[in-house]
Design an enzyme around this catalytic site. Structure first.
Site, PDB file in Angstrom:
ATOM      1  CE  LYS A 230      77.115  71.524  12.517  1.00 32.96           C
ATOM      2  NZ  LYS A 230      77.984  72.759  13.062  1.00 32.96           N
TER       3      LYS A 230
ATOM      4  CG  PHE B 157      87.554  75.150  16.712  1.00 28.32           C
ATOM      5  CD1 PHE B 157      86.563  74.652  16.007  1.00 28.32           C
ATOM      6  CD2 PHE B 157      88.362  76.021  16.285  1.00 28.32           C
ATOM      7  CE1 PHE B 157      86.724  74.681  14.519  1.00 28.32           C
ATOM      8  CE2 PHE B 157      88.411  76.092  14.885  1.00 28.32           C
ATOM      9  CZ  PHE B 157      87.761  75.305  13.942  1.00 28.32           C
TER      10      PHE B 157
ATOM     11  NE  ARG C 272      80.160  76.899   2.352  1.00 32.72           N
ATOM     12  CZ  ARG C 272      80.798  76.885   3.272  1.00 32.72           C
ATOM     13  NH1 ARG C 272      80.723  75.671   4.027  1.00 32.72           N
ATOM     14  NH2 ARG C 272      81.654  77.597   3.888  1.00 32.72           N
TER      15      ARG C 272
ATOM     16  NE  ARG D 276      76.065  77.090   9.070  1.00 30.76           N
ATOM     17  CZ  ARG D 276      77.131  76.863   8.226  1.00 30.76           C
ATOM     18  NH1 ARG D 276      77.497  77.975   7.597  1.00 30.76           N
ATOM     19  NH2 ARG D 276      77.917  75.761   8.202  1.00 30.76           N
TER      20      ARG D 276
ATOM     21  CG  ASN E  53      76.862  76.026  12.624  1.00 34.60           C
ATOM     22  OD1 ASN E  53      76.493  74.919  12.601  1.00 34.60           O
ATOM     23  ND2 ASN E  53      77.736  76.629  11.966  1.00 34.60           N
TER      24      ASN E  53
ATOM     25  CG  HIS F 272      79.076  71.087   7.893  1.00 36.63           C
ATOM     26  ND1 HIS F 272      79.789  71.929   7.878  1.00 36.63           N
ATOM     27  CD2 HIS F 272      79.916  69.934   7.109  1.00 36.63           C
ATOM     28  CE1 HIS F 272      81.257  71.503   7.225  1.00 36.63           C
ATOM     29  NE2 HIS F 272      80.997  70.238   6.943  1.00 36.63           N
TER      30      HIS F 272
END
Length: 586
Positions: free
Chosen positions: A455, A502, A530, A550, A560, A563
């Protein structure tokens, strides 16, 4: 009187022409250390020879000899030379020569020739038509050029540029390179360091857009290949004119000309020449300077030379159901203690076809059908293992195919240590060769791709640390885009939550800068990614998975850091949407 051949440690001494001629009667491979009386045999490779003989000579087809050039007429060209010379005799024919005490090159040559010889004996391949090399000094112009292996293996380095990687041209280029007979020693998608880009492309440094080019090459994903060439010559069929009639005295007759195919040797194109001929030069740049390539290898692949010299191999190992259910942990301890690295492991119930392949050596035994039934109704444990000379080492460690044979010849083997009362067979399986290992590992551990995102709030330094973690975890960075994610882009990635209240906050976070969108590939990639990124909330991640990405780089539940797709189907859909040719990127 000719002196007799005697054993000095593991090498036989040949110091007369008669003994040389006798030595050429050896069956299998004979490695000959040619030496001068005043300097003696090469001591630097004796430990390697001892290791090779211990590991590869179970069928007594590998021999080592020291030959004194001063007293052997055949070796006259090597007299008064200070550099070590190693000759390779296969069933009496000298087929290769290595100058210099290059242990990695000698090691690789021996293993390759022994592997081929065993396959020939087993009927798995035809015997190649080896060309016997002339025993002359390659520096002596009177004798012309001699084919022999260089003491320093020469590699080319190819960089497939970012645009070509996005277009998947790297797949096509790699296929073409291997089909032409080149060997891809290493292939990795990576973001290139600036120092490598500037030196590799130094020849265009005076161009006005060079700095822009460097920026692109150091921020986007390139594919780097280290390439070697198996043979410098290639045998090709060509059609040449030939005459059918001979000229008779006193008769003037135009001979009949026909065109017949003949096999001729031609110098193989260099990698650069081949890429030019294939019109791939716009996508791929080549460096063939040995010194520069060696330097780039040291920077980009610091373990490569060590791995090559140690002959590090990956093999497939399989533990039969009785071991899997009762003694798996004990076997795993042995595997670790023997120096293996476990790359991948899984529990699996074999299909009938898989079981028959694994147990093929028992197919003529009365218990075969019961064995297959047992293998297909209980869990086995499959591993990909890596270590020096891994294929042969694992085969030697597990022992022969039956417990009876193992007790007689390999009482320390795993076959004996973990013998089963249910079947008289070895409860372990190992790949028969490097090629078989590659196929079997690909079968039992098929690669899977997942979608990963870094991100905007993640700093450049943190991004580099995350990419390093990705590499260390064994992922292949297959595709990558640095993008400013518009709502249209975000909808393709977060399509499952676009209706949530959200979601507008998610879009706001993604609009703060550029994101790094990636396709990561390895076995079980979705679940592995993951696991590495950890729980969605960084605070929860710090408690439950403190080493996760994270936990380390996340600021809050929206920022966070990373992804990942939650399922393979989701990953496939996003990858298709984000990396389809023609998608807008900005």
């Amino acid at each position: 009187m000719a002196s007799k051949k005697r054993e000095v440690q593991l090498q036989s001494v040949v110091n007369s022409q008669n003994l040389w001629d006798e030595m050429l009667l050896n069956k299998g491979l004979t490695v000959i250390d040619v030496y001068q009386a005043w300097c003696g045999p090469c001591k630097a490779v004796q430990s390697l020879f001892r290791k090779l003989k211990n590991e590869l000579n179970e069928d007594e087809i590998l021999h080592f000899v020291v030959a004194e050039a001063d007293n052997i007429v055949t070796l006259q060209p090597f007299r008064d030379k200070c550099e070590p010379v190693f000759l390779f005799s296969l069933n009496g024919k000298i087929i290769a020569k290595i100058q210099g005490a290059n242990a990695p090159l000698i090691n690789r040559k021996v293993i390759t020739l022994i592997d081929e010889e065993r396959k020939i004996v087993a009927g798995e391949m035809d015997r190649p038509q080896y060309v016997e090399i002339p025993l002359v000094d390659a520096m002596d112009e009177d004798y012309g050029e001699v084919q022999y292996e260089s003491a320093a293996e020469v590699y080319n380095m190819a960089i497939i540029k970012p645009d070509a990687v996005l277009m998947r041209k790297n797949i096509e280029i790699k296929e073409k390179i291997t089909k032409e007979g080149f060997v891809i020693e290493i292939q990795e998608n990576m973001i290139l360091p600036e120092e490598v880009v500037r030196e590799f492309y130094n020849h265009i440094a005076d161009q006005p857009d060079f700095e822009e080019f460097v920026f692109s090459m150091t921020n986007d994903l390139s594919c780097v290949l280290i390439v070697s060439q198996e043979d410098s010559e290639v045998i090709q069929e060509e059609t040449l004119p030939q005459t059918d009639t001979e000229e008779e005295p006193g008769v003037l007759e135009e001979p009949h000309v026909r065109f017949a195919p003949v096999m001729i040797k031609k110098k193989r194109d260099s990698l650069q020449e081949y890429m030019d001929r294939q019109h791939m030069s716009d996508y791929c740049d080549i460096e063939d300077d040995a010194v520069k390539v060696s330097k780039f290898i040291d920077i980009l692949f610091p373990d490569f030379k060590t791995m090559k010299s140690m002959n590090v191999q990956t093999t497939l190992a399989l533990l039969h159901p009785d071991i899997c259910e009762e003694e798996k942990d004990d076997v795993l301890d042995v595997i670790h203690n023997e120096g293996f690295t476990i790359l991948m492991q899984r529990q699996i119930v074999l299909s009938e076809e898989e079981a028959r392949t694994v147990c093929k050596i028992h197919e003529n035994e009365e218990y075969f059908d019961n064995l297959i039934g047992h293998m297909t109704s209980h869990y086995s444990y499959v591993l990909a293992l890596r270590r020096e000379n891994g294929v042969e080492y694992w085969k030697a460690l597990i022992g022969p195919k039956t417990i009876e044979e193992a007790y007689a010849s390999h009482p320390q083997s795993l076959c004996v240590q973990f013998a089963s009362a249910n079947f008289p067979t070895n409860q372990f399986y190992g790949s028969s060769s490097k090629a078989a290992a590659e196929k079997e590992i690909a079968h039992f551990f098929p690669p899977q791709s997942t979608l990963a995102l870094i991100k905007p709030h993640v700093t450049h330094e943190e991004r580099m640390e995350i990419l390093k973690t990705i590499k260390e975890a064994g992922f292949e960075l297959t595709l990558m885009k640095e993008m400013h994610l518009t709502p249209e882009h975000a909808n393709k990635i977060y399509f499952k939550i676009t209706g949530k209240d959200f979601y507008k906050n998610v879009l706001e976070v993604l609009s703060l800068g550029t994101s790094l969108v990636m396709v990561l590939t390895k076995w079980n990639a979705v679940a592995e990614w993951r696991r590495i990124i950890g729980p969605v909330d960084p605070e929860e991640a710090k408690l439950l998975s403190p080493e996760s990405l994270r936990a380390k780089y996340g600021l809050d539940i929206l920022r966070n850091a990373v992804h990942g797709a939650s399922s393979f189907s989701e990953a496939s859909e996003i990858i298709s949407n984000m990396f389809t040719e023609g998608n807008p990127e900005d």
